[in-house]
Design an enzyme around this catalytic site. Structure first.
Site, short mmCIF file in Angstrom:
data_model
loop_
_atom_site.label_atom_id
_atom_site.label_comp_id
_atom_site.label_asym_id
_atom_site.label_seq_id
_atom_site.Cartn_x
_atom_site.Cartn_y
_atom_site.Cartn_z
N HIS A 31 0.84 -1.21 0.00
CA HIS A 31 0.00 0.00 0.00
C HIS A 31 0.87 1.25 0.00
O HIS A 31 0.63 2.20 -0.76
CB HIS A 31 -0.89 0.05 1.26
CG HIS A 31 -1.89 -1.03 1.36
ND1 HIS A 31 -1.98 -1.84 2.48
CD2 HIS A 31 -2.88 -1.43 0.53
CE1 HIS A 31 -2.98 -2.69 2.32
NE2 HIS A 31 -3.54 -2.47 1.14
N LYS A 66 -18.39 -5.99 7.11
CA LYS A 66 -17.10 -6.66 7.11
C LYS A 66 -16.52 -6.73 8.53
O LYS A 66 -16.68 -5.80 9.31
CB LYS A 66 -16.15 -5.88 6.19
CG LYS A 66 -14.93 -6.64 5.76
CD LYS A 66 -14.19 -5.89 4.66
CE LYS A 66 -12.93 -6.60 4.28
NZ LYS A 66 -12.15 -5.87 3.30
N ARG A 97 -2.30 -6.64 -8.09
CA ARG A 97 -1.18 -7.55 -7.83
C ARG A 97 -1.14 -8.67 -8.85
O ARG A 97 -0.08 -9.10 -9.26
CB ARG A 97 -1.30 -8.15 -6.43
CG ARG A 97 -1.11 -7.14 -5.31
CD ARG A 97 -1.50 -7.75 -4.01
NE ARG A 97 -2.92 -8.11 -4.11
CZ ARG A 97 -3.69 -8.42 -3.09
NH1 ARG A 97 -3.21 -8.46 -1.89
NH2 ARG A 97 -4.96 -8.72 -3.26
N SER A 105 -3.18 -7.94 2.88
CA SER A 105 -3.46 -7.77 4.31
C SER A 105 -3.93 -9.09 4.92
O SER A 105 -3.58 -9.41 6.06
CB SER A 105 -4.50 -6.68 4.52
OG SER A 105 -3.98 -5.43 4.15
#
Length: 162
Positions: A19, A43, A92, A130
């Site tokens: 990040h 979440k 990614r 993460s």
């Protein structure tokens, strides 16, 4: 329309070197970047919103043209409120692209003036997520090359409580 301002939204649960690298690179191309920590009530996060915002602030404080804040709700609502017309997203792998393309098209259908800029992850950070950081840390693994020291310490403290 301010084309030199962008938002980089994310959960940052926790913020990683991937990040940070993306924000550093983008900060050279935009006058101002809002790094917005999302708060999705559906979440489950390891770190609460205040913790995520603080860790993000601490680890991006060396970049003068960014502002860290948070939001709940739709990204397009946030963008309209702040008059932001550019969203930054990192990629990614191909698996990221499918999800990001869906989100980008959905957001653009709600706010046609919005442009989404995808930045490829630096190869050194292309595998870091993460979720992976949390999983490895939870089991006592070394994540020091993936996250800054204050994040590593926070992870260790969190998992000692669980």
């Amino acid at each position: 329309m301010d084309k030199r301002t962008a938002v980089y939204p994310g959960s940052f649960d926790p913020i990683t070197y991937g990040h940070i690298n993306l924000v550093e690179r983008a900060s050279e191309r935009f006058d101002k970047i809002y790094v917005s920590v999302m708060n999705n009530m559906q979440k489950k996060y390891l770190f609460d919103l205040d913790e995520r915002v603080e860790m993000t602030r601490q680890n991006l404080s060396h970049i003068p043209n960014i502002e860290v804040d948070s939001f709940s709700g739709l990204l397009v609502q946030y963008c309209k409120k702040k008059k932001i017309y550019t969203v930054l997203r990192g990629l990614r792998a191909v698996t990221d692209f499918e999800y990001e393309l869906q989100m980008a098209n959905g957001n653009r259908s709600l706010f046609p003036e919005l442009e989404i800029f995808f930045l490829m992850a630096d190869i050194a950070h292309s595998f870091i997520s993460s979720s992976m950081v949390k999983e490895v840390s939870k089991h006592g693994g070394d994540v020091s090359t993936w996250v800054p020291p204050n994040v590593e310490e926070a992870l260790i403290k969190k998992f000692k409580k669980h």
